[in-house]
Design an enzyme around this catalytic site. Structure first.
Site, short mmCIF file in Angstrom:
data_model
loop_
_atom_site.label_atom_id
_atom_site.label_comp_id
_atom_site.label_asym_id
_atom_site.label_seq_id
_atom_site.Cartn_x
_atom_site.Cartn_y
_atom_site.Cartn_z
N LYS A 13 0.97 -1.04 -0.14
CA LYS A 13 0.09 -0.13 -0.10
C LYS A 13 0.81 1.20 -0.19
O LYS A 13 2.10 1.22 0.62
CB LYS A 13 -0.86 0.05 1.25
CG LYS A 13 -0.09 0.08 2.80
CD LYS A 13 0.10 1.45 3.08
CE LYS A 13 0.83 1.40 4.34
NZ LYS A 13 1.44 2.64 4.67
N ASP A 138 -2.34 -0.93 10.56
CA ASP A 138 -2.62 -1.32 9.12
C ASP A 138 -3.29 -2.49 8.73
O ASP A 138 -3.68 -2.47 7.60
CB ASP A 138 -1.31 -1.18 8.23
CG ASP A 138 -0.89 0.52 8.40
OD1 ASP A 138 -1.55 1.29 8.80
OD2 ASP A 138 0.30 0.79 7.98
#
Length: 288
Positions: A13, A138
């Protein structure tokens, strides 16, 4: 029941922006960010064991097996569900540690998704996200399964539509420890909160990364990579660093920048190209 799942993606990401808007009483920082999935990442392989043992079958430099988020994720799922099954887990690791790309968190999320399927433990997406946040802020995003606007400590997620862009990412050859960035006295924690409706779908040139000023001061190679990449556009750092990225609307333009990055003679740099993707490749295992 399938006993193995091979070639399971754990995508990287990037943070299109990252604002620090406050700090909780427990010391956790309050954030707002936009998470973008990329079509590059680690690859994991799973094989069910009947004896309950969780074993990592590949070495990961600098990470002891017991401390690996992959092993911890498997054991957490095992404990939460009471399954008697175990697993052998192999990792083809290409994402750097301390890079801001979410590599360890993505590996953990892929582990939870894959083993929930293989072990037939039956947890839904929300339940897996609840386990994931125990491993790192995350992790829930990768289980959430689509690009997202995130708030809180990063676990409050809203699906976000993002443009189909190409990205050049430069790994500048260093790791940026998250704790060092967040604990720096020069980090500002008062950026004005935004709304998801403020984020323009047509561009990623929104906001900034509040951690970038601190990271570039502490780690000059990050600043060097940023300065070089800015010749192509709005280059930014992802997460707490150390990787930096720049977006391109056309693949040929990204290819030209990639070739130039590889010709700079900076042996410490690793540059690569990735495309934005909309969904996590394993989302189908949890349903839409």
């Amino acid at each position: 029941m399938a006993r193995t799942l091979n070639n399971c993606p754990a995508p990287a990401k990037i943070n299109l922006f990252l604002h620090v808007i406050g700090r909780r009483a427990d010391g956790y920082h309050l954030l707002q960010t936009a998470f973008q999935l990329l079509d590059r990442g680690d690859t994991l392989h799973f094989s069910v064991r009947g004896d309950g043992t969780i074993r990592r079958t590949t070495e990961v430099a600098g990470v002891a097996e017991a401390e690996d988020l992959v092993v911890r994720a498997a054991r957490l799922l095992q404990s939460a569900t009471g399954t008697s099954l175990g697993a052998d887990i192999g990792i083809d690791k290409i994402l750097p540690m301390g890079g801001g790309l979410g590599g360890g968190s993505s590996d953990a999320a892929t582990t939870l998704i894959a083993l929930n399927h293989l072990w037939e433990t039956g947890l839904d997406r929300r339940a897996l996200m609840g386990l994931g946040v125990k491993l790192g802020a995350d992790v829930p995003f990768f289980i959430f399964g689509t690009n997202a606007f995130a708030e809180g400590i990063g676990e409050e997620l809203t699906a976000l539509s993002t443009p189909k862009l190409w990205y050049i990412v430069i790994e500048p050859g260093i790791a940026a420890p998250t704790a060092a960035i967040f604990s720096d006295p020069e980090l500002t924690r008062d950026t004005k909160a935004v709304r998801i409706t403020d984020f323009p779908e047509a561009t990623n040139q929104f906001g900034k990364n509040d951690l970038q000023v601190v990271a570039t001061k502490l780690y000059p190679p990050i600043d060097e990579a940023l300065q070089w990449l800015r010749q192509y556009g709005d280059a930014r750092m992802t997460g707490s660093g150390a990787c930096v990225f720049c977006a391109f609307s056309q693949e040929n333009e990204a290819d030209e920048a990639l070739q130039a990055a590889r010709k700079t003679g900076r042996s410490s740099w690793k540059a690569w190209k990735a495309q934005a993707i909309e969904h996590h490749p394993l989302s189908h295992l949890l349903g839409r």
